[in-house]
Enzyme design. Structure first.
Site, mmCIF file in Angstrom:
data_model
loop_
_atom_site.group_PDB
_atom_site.id
_atom_site.type_symbol
_atom_site.label_atom_id
_atom_site.label_comp_id
_atom_site.label_asym_id
_atom_site.label_seq_id
_atom_site.Cartn_x
_atom_site.Cartn_y
_atom_site.Cartn_z
ATOM 1 C CE1 TYR A 144 -3.821 2.436 0.649
ATOM 2 C CE2 TYR A 144 -2.367 3.256 2.328
ATOM 3 C CZ TYR A 144 -3.467 3.451 1.648
ATOM 4 O OH TYR A 144 -4.115 4.574 1.931
ATOM 5 C CG ASP A 239 5.782 3.387 1.001
ATOM 6 O OD1 ASP A 239 6.254 4.013 1.891
ATOM 7 O OD2 ASP A 239 4.640 3.299 0.334
ATOM 8 C CE LYS A 267 2.532 4.334 8.522
ATOM 9 N NZ LYS A 267 1.098 4.678 8.999
#
Length: 432
Positions: A144, A239, A267
């Site tokens: 994702y 990613d 994050k």
């Protein structure tokens, strides 16, 4: 039985927010029940509006590696607030955070701050397209990269098949530009490049997958991606929104020794506030406006509060970089103990772990890609989730997400977690 405040709030929220939430997995649809509305958090614990306390293994889906409400991070935010909340102009703090990240990632020479991991991934792909002059991209099933249109496409198992929209609202023309392959399949990747290599702008991958549950790269998988993308002039994007500063001070790329052309982060670098970033070689990054023709912008990019929180977090992690090994080892011991409990109960379970990330798959076979992850028993996970929640352990309300152990989790927390696990397993036995 009296209704809880969370039940009342969720009923109200459903009238105001689609599904009652602002992000789908929070709705508890896949595990049953209603979401707990959180009132506050501290260290390894979160507290809901009904006064219940939970040991938290979600950690805001990854950012809270230091635990909630870390005093140094809070103080940095307080000081930033006193100077104003947003300027829409350059600040010293964004330079300091950029330098800290660049120093930690050998592959990053320049970086652009944004406001989310989704924004980082979509911007990195646009940059790769602008840099190469090509349009097609390649991603892997189960990885994702945010909810941008091109990244929701799932092409299926055949490399010759054109992709179809993975969500209503994604134009078919974008699907046709996105190739999706099984994660960890070097054979499928080689075949795809034989067919599409000259058309691909980029390959984007989670070097350790975290959004189909934790799945580590098979030996040689990332090495093959790096070798073949370089041969074909394709931009390789890692990613590391989840893995950045989670497994080590830097990224997974620091551990595996493979340098991508671009890296996406988020994050942890925001310390709990909305931050994303993407960076890479100067040659590619200087294609971004205003240095180059590829446009990207954001009103809140480099927001002073987010920069302060991120910088404080990375400064603390930098001073504790030698403690990552201990955190990873404690997570390994927790996972081994959970595995023994399920083994003694003769309940099939596979635990995938990378550093302080782990996922429990209720399966009797190894989980190595999206197909094997999705074939695990999600219903059994839902029963386990509810049992743990009742006993004060807050896990991801989805069978296909990661659990996060933080520096704030104590030995007592881990012991309570194992006790709750043992009690939950006893209740599960009767329903098997």
């Amino acid at each position: 039985m009296m209704r809880s405040r969370s039940e009342d709030l969720f009923e109200t929220a459903e009238k105001l927010l689609p599904g009652g939430v602002n992000s789908p997995v929070r709705a508890f649809r896949s595990v049953g029940g209603i979401p707990r509305f959180i009132d506050r958090a501290s260290g390894s614990r979160i507290f809901d509006v009904d006064g219940r306390e939970y040991i938290d293994y979600v950690g805001s889906w990854g950012p809270m590696i230091l635990g909630h409400a870390h005093p140094q991070v809070q103080e940095a935010i307080r000081k930033a607030v006193e100077r104003g909340t947003s300027y829409g102009a350059p600040t010293v703090q964004e330079i300091a955070l950029a330098k800290t990240i660049i120093d930690a990632f050998p592959s990053i020479e320049k970086i652009r701050m944004v406001s989310s991991g989704t924004e980082a991934a979509m911007s990195a792909i646009r940059l790769a397209r602008g840099y190469t002059g090509r349009e097609k991209i390649l991603k892997f099933e189960g990885c994702y990269h945010g909810h941008a249109d091109s990244l929701l496409v799932k092409a299926g198992s055949g490399i010759a098949t054109l992709g179809i929209p993975g969500s209503p609202g994604v134009p078919a023309c974008l699907a046709e530009l996105t190739i999706t392959l099984p994660y960890n399949s070097t054979e499928a990747f080689r075949a795809a490049l034989d067919r599409h290599g000259k058309e691909l702008a980029c390959v984007i991958v989670e070097p350790v997958a975290g959004n189909m549950g934790v799945v580590e790269p098979a030996p040689g998988f990332l090495e093959t991606l790096r070798e073949l993308t370089r041969q074909h002039g394709i931009v390789l994007i890692f990613d590391e929104v989840i893995t950045g500063f989670r497994l080590a001070f830097g990224g997974f790329q620091n551990l595996c020794g493979i340098e991508p052309d671009l890296t996406c982060l988020g994050k942890i670098i925001g310390g709990g506030l909305p931050v994303g970033a993407f960076g890479g070689s100067q040659a590619i990054m200087d294609c971004l406006a205003p240095a180059g023709p590829v446009y990207q912008a954001g009103t809140l990019s480099g927001n002073p509060l987010a920069m302060a929180a991120g910088l404080a977090t990375l400064e603390i992690l930098g001073s504790r970089r030698d403690d990552y090994a201990a955190l990873n080892h404690r997570t390994e011991e927790l996972c081994n103990a959970i595995q023994r409990l399920f083994g003694a109960a003769d309940i099939p379970l596979r635990i995938n772990r990378a550093g302080s990330l782990f996922t429990l798959f209720f399966s009797d076979h190894d989980v190595v890609n999206y197909e094997t992850a999705s074939s695990s028993n999600a219903d059994r996970y839902a029963v386990f989730f509810r049992g743990m929640l009742e006993r004060g352990i807050y896990l991801a309300p989805s069978a296909f997400e990661a659990a996060f152990v933080s520096f704030a989790h104590s030995d007592e927390d881990l012991e309570k977690t194992l006790q709750a696990c043992a009690e939950t397993i006893e209740t599960m036995k009767g329903g098997l």
